[in-house]
Scaffold this active site. Sequence first.
Site, PDB file in Angstrom:
ATOM      1  N   GLY A  48      18.972 -53.845 -13.501  1.00  0.00           N
ATOM      2  CA  GLY A  48      17.975 -54.495 -12.641  1.00  0.00           C
ATOM      3  C   GLY A  48      16.640 -54.674 -13.335  1.00  0.00           C
ATOM      4  N   CYS A  49      16.256 -53.702 -14.124  1.00  0.00           N
ATOM      5  CA  CYS A  49      14.973 -53.755 -14.834  1.00  0.00           C
ATOM      6  C   CYS A  49      14.982 -54.855 -15.882  1.00  0.00           C
ATOM      7  CB  CYS A  49      14.675 -52.414 -15.483  1.00  0.00           C
ATOM      8  SG  CYS A  49      14.671 -51.030 -14.317  1.00  0.00           S
TER       9      CYS A  49
END
Length: 162
Positions: A48-49
């Site tokens: 996600g990052c």
Amino acid sequence: MTIKIDDNMPSGSFTVMVNGQPEALQSDDLFANNTVALFAVPGAFTPGCSQKHLPGYLENINELKSQNIDKIACIAVNDIFVMDAWAKKYGVNDEIIMLADGNCDYTRRLGLENDSSSFGMGYRSKRYALIAKNGIIETLLIDNPGDIELSTAESLLSTLGS
């Protein structure tokens, strides 16, 4: 205790990479006399990052700066070598200050640590974004665990436009 709007950013230090060498950066030096957009990620290179969070800030640098943001910084509970490799992989250059909080010390001062031991990651940061003007928190957006909504660049920009 978790920080809140109108709180001062706590004193502490981060590690940053300067000319290929790790250096300490004091929070007072980062936040004094300017407006900083700070966003936190649980970990560099995590899906996600890397796929949504950091890229969103890279895509919106000019728009953030047009909203009187002087500095944009990303913090993660990673060592500086991981943060530097992540910055290079995504072409961050000097546009976003990559802050390593390797021992989770600053994140704990903010009260925004998250126990990710069940994922084999130890203590990490919650995902959040804030605006601090002259070291005082004006905006604070904290995501629920597993979400990437409130702390995105787009969400932060929407609060600046209102």
